[in-house]
Design a protein around this motif. Sequence first.
Motif, short mmCIF file in Angstrom:
data_model
loop_
_atom_site.label_atom_id
_atom_site.label_comp_id
_atom_site.label_asym_id
_atom_site.label_seq_id
_atom_site.Cartn_x
_atom_site.Cartn_y
_atom_site.Cartn_z
N MET A 1 122.15 58.36 -47.57
CA MET A 1 121.20 57.59 -48.68
C MET A 1 120.61 56.42 -47.87
SD MET A 1 121.26 55.87 -52.35
CE MET A 1 121.61 57.23 -53.25
N ASN A 2 119.06 56.43 -47.85
CA ASN A 2 118.26 55.42 -47.27
C ASN A 2 118.32 54.17 -48.12
OD1 ASN A 2 116.68 53.96 -45.87
ND2 ASN A 2 115.03 55.30 -46.03
N ILE A 3 119.23 53.39 -47.55
CA ILE A 3 119.50 51.88 -48.53
C ILE A 3 118.06 51.33 -48.71
CG2 ILE A 3 120.63 49.97 -48.67
CD1 ILE A 3 122.90 51.15 -47.23
N GLN A 4 117.08 51.41 -47.55
CA GLN A 4 116.05 50.64 -47.69
C GLN A 4 115.18 51.20 -48.81
OE1 GLN A 4 114.03 50.61 -43.90
NE2 GLN A 4 112.42 49.11 -44.29
N SER A 5 115.19 52.28 -49.28
CA SER A 5 114.37 52.57 -50.47
C SER A 5 115.07 52.67 -51.77
CB SER A 5 113.76 53.97 -50.05
OG SER A 5 114.50 54.92 -49.90
N ALA A 6 116.31 52.39 -51.75
CA ALA A 6 117.09 52.39 -52.97
C ALA A 6 117.04 51.66 -53.79
CB ALA A 6 118.67 52.76 -52.40
N ILE A 7 117.32 51.70 -55.21
CA ILE A 7 117.46 50.68 -56.25
C ILE A 7 118.87 50.52 -56.51
CG2 ILE A 7 116.89 50.24 -58.77
CD1 ILE A 7 114.49 52.50 -58.64
N VAL A 8 119.41 49.22 -56.23
CA VAL A 8 120.70 48.92 -56.36
C VAL A 8 121.09 48.02 -57.53
CG1 VAL A 8 122.84 48.12 -55.20
CG2 VAL A 8 121.01 49.56 -53.85
N VAL A 9 122.05 48.47 -58.41
CA VAL A 9 122.52 47.56 -59.29
C VAL A 9 123.81 47.08 -58.84
CG1 VAL A 9 123.02 47.23 -61.81
CG2 VAL A 9 120.94 48.70 -61.33
N ILE A 10 124.07 45.78 -59.04
CA ILE A 10 125.16 45.00 -58.89
C ILE A 10 125.63 44.19 -59.85
CG2 ILE A 10 126.27 43.44 -57.12
CD1 ILE A 10 124.21 43.94 -54.96
N THR A 11 126.93 44.67 -60.47
CA THR A 11 127.52 43.96 -61.59
C THR A 11 128.20 42.71 -60.99
OG1 THR A 11 129.61 45.28 -61.33
CG2 THR A 11 127.54 46.28 -62.52
N SER A 12 128.62 41.89 -61.83
CA SER A 12 129.42 40.75 -61.75
C SER A 12 128.79 39.76 -60.36
CB SER A 12 130.90 40.91 -61.28
OG SER A 12 131.49 41.25 -62.43
N ALA A 13 127.41 40.03 -60.37
CA ALA A 13 126.53 39.55 -59.11
C ALA A 13 126.78 38.02 -58.95
CB ALA A 13 125.08 39.69 -59.41
N GLY A 14 127.30 37.22 -59.91
CA GLY A 14 127.66 35.92 -59.73
C GLY A 14 129.01 35.62 -59.20
N CYS A 26 119.98 43.04 -49.87
CA CYS A 26 118.68 42.61 -49.86
C CYS A 26 118.11 42.23 -48.58
CB CYS A 26 118.56 41.11 -50.54
SG CYS A 26 118.48 40.99 -52.36
N GLU A 27 119.25 41.97 -47.66
CA GLU A 27 118.79 42.18 -46.16
C GLU A 27 118.51 43.56 -45.49
OE1 GLU A 27 122.37 40.27 -44.79
OE2 GLU A 27 121.64 38.13 -45.00
N LEU A 28 119.20 44.55 -46.19
CA LEU A 28 118.79 45.88 -45.82
C LEU A 28 117.68 46.47 -46.40
CD1 LEU A 28 122.70 47.28 -46.40
CD2 LEU A 28 121.54 46.80 -44.32
N GLY A 29 117.08 45.86 -47.19
CA GLY A 29 115.71 46.21 -47.80
C GLY A 29 115.72 46.98 -49.20
N ALA A 30 116.96 46.95 -49.71
CA ALA A 30 117.09 47.66 -51.20
C ALA A 30 116.24 46.93 -52.15
CB ALA A 30 118.38 47.66 -51.56
N LYS A 31 115.99 47.46 -53.35
CA LYS A 31 115.47 46.83 -54.26
C LYS A 31 116.84 46.58 -55.24
CE LYS A 31 111.40 50.08 -54.47
NZ LYS A 31 111.68 50.58 -53.15
N VAL A 32 116.79 45.23 -55.59
CA VAL A 32 118.26 44.95 -56.18
C VAL A 32 117.99 44.40 -57.53
CG1 VAL A 32 120.08 43.22 -55.74
CG2 VAL A 32 119.04 44.46 -53.77
#
Length: 226
Positions: A1-14, A26-32
């Motif tokens: 998968m191309n991470i740069q164009s991916a929509i990524v959901v991260i749980t327990s992000a805090g 974010c540094e890889l260019g994903a939509k987070v």
Amino acid sequence: MNIQSAIVVITSAGSTLGETLAAHFCELGAKVILCDQQQTRLTNTYELCLKISRDVHQFHISDYSKDSINQLFDFVSTTYGSSPDVLVNNWSGNQLPKLIDDSSDDLFSTAVSVMASTLFNFGQATAERMRTDNKKGVIVNVASLEDCQDLSGFENVTSMIAGFTQSWAKELTPFNIRVGGVVPALHPTSSGRQFHWAQVQDELIRNTEYIVSNEYFSGRVMSAEM
């Protein structure tokens, strides 16, 4: 998968690991999309990520019930017009009690129930959305610790991560949805002094990225070695 164009959901992000994972993607260019129950820690992660990318959003989730998780994914769909490509299902709760602990049966049952239901509800909701959109998505179950001074009982957590990862992969392979897992590699001699969490955390993040990127990885759990 191309991470740069991916929509990524991260749980327990805090959480400690969640924050670092978020910054990395974010540094890889994903939509987070960041979510957490703890508003203050969630906002701290969000503000950190904004310094890296403008394509990041936060969603404060009141609890980990199915209704609340569906509200999260409705937010993702409204924001990007699509379901996520990647779920980083990050568990950063306490380890489960050991068999010889003096803890009550109720404490163990509650701990197992909270962990299992949280991981399952996020996984199920994500799979449903990916299937609806006919996406070749990825779910990565990640286990981390906030208090690395006490590693007792953490093997129970990693075992549950492994079980979910393997069983979900079998169910979701026909729908082109991959499932992987990442856990710290704990050894019998591990202790708060010997267990260098910062190094292991970096390896957890590298392994998570590898699973997302590798189209052939599914149904397996990677151990983050020092």
